[in-house]
Write a protein that holds these residues in place. Sequence first.
Motif, PDB file in Angstrom:
ATOM      1  N   SER A 123       0.809  -1.224   0.000  1.00  0.00           N
ATOM      2  CA  SER A 123       0.000   0.000   0.000  1.00  0.00           C
ATOM      3  C   SER A 123       0.839   1.271   0.000  1.00  0.00           C
ATOM      4  CB  SER A 123      -0.933   0.009   1.216  1.00  0.00           C
ATOM      5  OG  SER A 123      -0.221   0.255   2.412  1.00  0.00           O
ATOM      6  N   GLN A 176       2.988   4.030  -1.427  1.00  0.00           N
ATOM      7  CA  GLN A 176       3.231   4.634  -2.736  1.00  0.00           C
ATOM      8  C   GLN A 176       4.564   5.382  -2.686  1.00  0.00           C
ATOM      9  OE1 GLN A 176      -0.350   6.987  -3.261  1.00  0.00           O
ATOM     10  NE2 GLN A 176      -1.452   5.261  -4.137  1.00  0.00           N
ATOM     11  N   ARG A 198       8.750   6.020  -4.045  1.00  0.00           N
ATOM     12  CA  ARG A 198       9.579   6.101  -5.251  1.00  0.00           C
ATOM     13  C   ARG A 198      11.038   6.152  -4.837  1.00  0.00           C
ATOM     14  NH1 ARG A 198       7.231  11.225  -4.658  1.00  0.00           N
ATOM     15  NH2 ARG A 198       8.729  12.928  -4.377  1.00  0.00           N
ATOM     16  N   ASN A 201      10.095  -1.383  -4.462  1.00  0.00           N
ATOM     17  CA  ASN A 201      10.468   0.002  -4.787  1.00  0.00           C
ATOM     18  C   ASN A 201      11.981   0.158  -4.746  1.00  0.00           C
ATOM     19  OD1 ASN A 201       7.646   1.485  -4.614  1.00  0.00           O
ATOM     20  ND2 ASN A 201       7.757   0.178  -2.804  1.00  0.00           N
ATOM     21  N   HIS A 210       7.900   7.969   4.527  1.00  0.00           N
ATOM     22  CA  HIS A 210       6.855   6.988   4.842  1.00  0.00           C
ATOM     23  C   HIS A 210       7.174   6.327   6.177  1.00  0.00           C
ATOM     24  CE1 HIS A 210       5.250   7.135   0.704  1.00  0.00           C
ATOM     25  NE2 HIS A 210       6.514   7.225   0.345  1.00  0.00           N
ATOM     26  N   ARG A 237      -4.345   5.187   6.242  1.00  0.00           N
ATOM     27  CA  ARG A 237      -3.237   6.039   5.829  1.00  0.00           C
ATOM     28  C   ARG A 237      -3.575   7.493   6.118  1.00  0.00           C
ATOM     29  NH1 ARG A 237      -1.809   4.809   0.009  1.00  0.00           N
ATOM     30  NH2 ARG A 237      -3.605   6.080  -0.563  1.00  0.00           N
ATOM     31  N   PRO A 262       0.978  -3.246  -6.719  1.00  0.00           N
ATOM     32  CA  PRO A 262       0.618  -2.343  -5.631  1.00  0.00           C
ATOM     33  C   PRO A 262      -0.800  -2.598  -5.142  1.00  0.00           C
ATOM     34  CG  PRO A 262       0.508  -1.188  -7.721  1.00  0.00           C
ATOM     35  CD  PRO A 262       1.101  -2.550  -8.012  1.00  0.00           C
ATOM     36  N   ILE A 285      -3.725  -0.587  -4.318  1.00  0.00           N
ATOM     37  CA  ILE A 285      -4.163   0.777  -4.565  1.00  0.00           C
ATOM     38  C   ILE A 285      -5.435   1.054  -3.781  1.00  0.00           C
ATOM     39  CG2 ILE A 285      -4.873   2.422  -6.339  1.00  0.00           C
ATOM     40  CD1 ILE A 285      -3.219   0.777  -8.335  1.00  0.00           C
TER      41      ILE A 285
END
Length: 256
Positions: free
Chosen positions: A41, A43, A45, A68, A118, A208, A251, A253
């Motif tokens: 979950s 997201q 980068r 990732n 995160h 979240r 992922p 989403i």
Amino acid sequence: MTSPLMDESLSRDRFLGGRLTLLQPKRGYRAGVDPVFLAASVQARAGQSLLDLGCGGGVAALCAGARNPGLSLTGLERQAPYAALARRNATENGLEMTVYEGDLTAMPGELRQIRFDHVIANPPYFRRDASVPAQAEDREGAMGEDTPLASWVEVAARRCLPGGYVTFVHRSERLPELLGAFALHLGSLELKPLLPRAGRAAHLVLLRGRKGGRAAFRLHAGLVLHRGETHDCDGANYSPEVSRILRDGDPLIFAP
């Protein structure tokens, strides 16, 4: 639990379709699919950072790192054997992960100086004023709550960068207090129920929040974990979407 985990007491378990092979105790606390959903979950980068509070053997953080590339991984774990296991799992899977040993409410000073894009957590699910302790010390340390859930959320929010995200996976019956704690420290809250089967009540939820977020609360459609109305065949019987998350590294989403 202070003694090291010996090789003969460990199993090697495959995650993400074999992209990761992680050591876990044969007896005591063993990670299931919950940390995999949590990692899926996120997201993230390349170039961003992630902190896993109460990381155990590192399953959630390492699944996030495998999904990732270029994500900087950090964990905090109070049980020394599990902290050592997380470091070993990272090394054996070719991933870099800094693991601090310490308690959530008294974490090492160095970690208190760092903030992350995160922050994730899979806190102990069961309040010990309403349930029976586990006999195994390590399992009790992972599943039995002795640090209030509100403290987990407060610490996670403090370690999160402005604009960053905090994500928890937890039991649905703890959702009222989890939502209250998130609302005190975070904004832009999003809730994703995890349903065992279509038409069934959620047992798990993903929640979240964003540090400094101002968007309205969003309740997303639930993710159905298993096919059919009952479990009437051998194997896990996961839905196609969940199979792709668990085995292919897709992922999870919140809002497709």
